[in-house]
Write an enzyme that holds these catalytic residues in place. Structure first.
Site, short mmCIF file in Angstrom:
data_model
loop_
_atom_site.label_atom_id
_atom_site.label_comp_id
_atom_site.label_asym_id
_atom_site.label_seq_id
_atom_site.Cartn_x
_atom_site.Cartn_y
_atom_site.Cartn_z
N CYS A 1 -2.33 4.01 -7.59
CA CYS A 1 -2.64 4.75 -6.36
C CYS A 1 -1.87 6.06 -6.31
CB CYS A 1 -2.31 3.92 -5.12
SG CYS A 1 -3.22 2.37 -5.06
N ARG B 1 -10.88 0.12 -4.66
CA ARG B 1 -10.95 1.59 -4.73
C ARG B 1 -12.39 2.01 -4.45
NH1 ARG B 1 -5.98 2.69 -6.80
NH2 ARG B 1 -5.15 0.94 -7.98
C1 BEZ Z 1 -1.72 0.26 -8.34
O1 BEZ Z 1 -0.95 0.46 -9.27
O2 BEZ Z 1 -2.11 1.17 -7.59
C2 BEZ Z 1 -2.23 -1.12 -8.12
C3 BEZ Z 1 -2.48 -1.91 -9.23
C4 BEZ Z 1 -2.96 -3.19 -9.03
C5 BEZ Z 1 -3.16 -3.67 -7.75
C6 BEZ Z 1 -2.95 -2.85 -6.66
C7 BEZ Z 1 -2.49 -1.57 -6.84
#
Ligand code: BEZ
Length: 243
Positions: free
Chosen positions: A59, A142
């Site tokens: 993110c 997402r």
């Molecule tokens: C992230 O790194 O943004 C992420 C990865 C897996 C689950 C939720 C967020």
């Protein structure tokens, strides 16, 4: 048990908006103040997107990338609005951390100026089908909604938690939608401004024959149903990006 056949409990609990629907309305608290969506964005294109959680690496890379491209989207008359099911103070702390501490690729000192919605209640996330329990029942996937100036959903893209989005593709899709509207055409695979566009298939046998006989000179017809025409990059940039 469920009203619609072949739907499981999750599908009934979380309805999905569809392309062509009016964007579901909501009011929300954001890092840039309160918003009334989509009314506040009337006359603009807007990309409403969700991410799973603040202070997570994928993110963070996405927010830095989107924030760096914000001006480019603004030039295409498009505003950005983010969302996660975190609270406002978490959002503020995360965005400050990004600006103050995170260097990633060639990005640093990145200020996220677009609004980030706090949605602890999941009110907005549920309206937009961003909670997909097969993936996570506590975090939004997402999701990306490209919404036009009349508040109609024009494109929907969903990615899972582990897969960061391609923001060049979001920009390409936005410009392609705008070009399709402006010129009354469709855009082929991988289209970019300057590439040939696709015109509507012939609607009558006579038209099909004319096209195959080359009577519409500006067209390049591969077959009666598959004709392209040229629109220069300059025309697209002038009409769509007003450059
Ligand atoms: C992230 O790194 O943004 C992420 C990865 C897996 C689950 C939720 C967020």
């Amino acid at each position: 048990m469920y009203q619609m056949e072949n739907l499981n409990e999750n599908q009934v609990a979380y309805p999905m908006p569809r392309i062509g629907d009016a964007a579901p309305e909501f009011q929300a608290v954001t890092t840039q103040g309160n918003i009334n969506f989509p009314a506040d964005y009337k006359g603009n294109w807007v990309i409403l997107f969700s991410h799973p959680a603040d202070f997570t690496p994928v993110c963070t890379s996405e927010f830095m990338t989107f924030a760096t491209m914000e001006e480019k989207f603004a030039e295409a008359n498009c505003k950005l609005v983010g969302l996660s099911v975190d609270g406002l103070y978490s959002h503020i702390a995360w965005l400050l951390t990004i600006k103050e501490k995170i260097e990633y690729r060639d990005m640093k000192n990145v200020e996220v100026k677009f609004p980030l919605i706090e949605d602890i209640s999941m009110n907005v996330a549920k309206k937009y089908g961003m909670i997909q329990p097969g993936e996570s029942s506590t975090q939004a996937v997402r999701a990306v909604f490209i919404i036009d100036p009349k508040g109609v959903i024009r494109t929907i893209i969903y990615y899972p938690l582990s897969l960061g989005r391609n923001f060049d593709e979001l920009y390409r899709a936005l410009v392609a939608l705008q070009a399709a509207d402006a010129f009354g055409v469709a855009t082929p695979a991988d289209w970019r401004p300057g590439d040939d566009v696709i015109i509507s298939p012939a609607g009558s046998c006579g038209k099909a024959k004319d096209r195959m006989e080359g009577k519409e000179e500006e067209l390049d017809c591969k077959d009666w149903f598959f004709c392209t025409k040229k629109i220069s990059k300059e025309e697209v940039l002038e009409k769509v990006l007003k450059k």
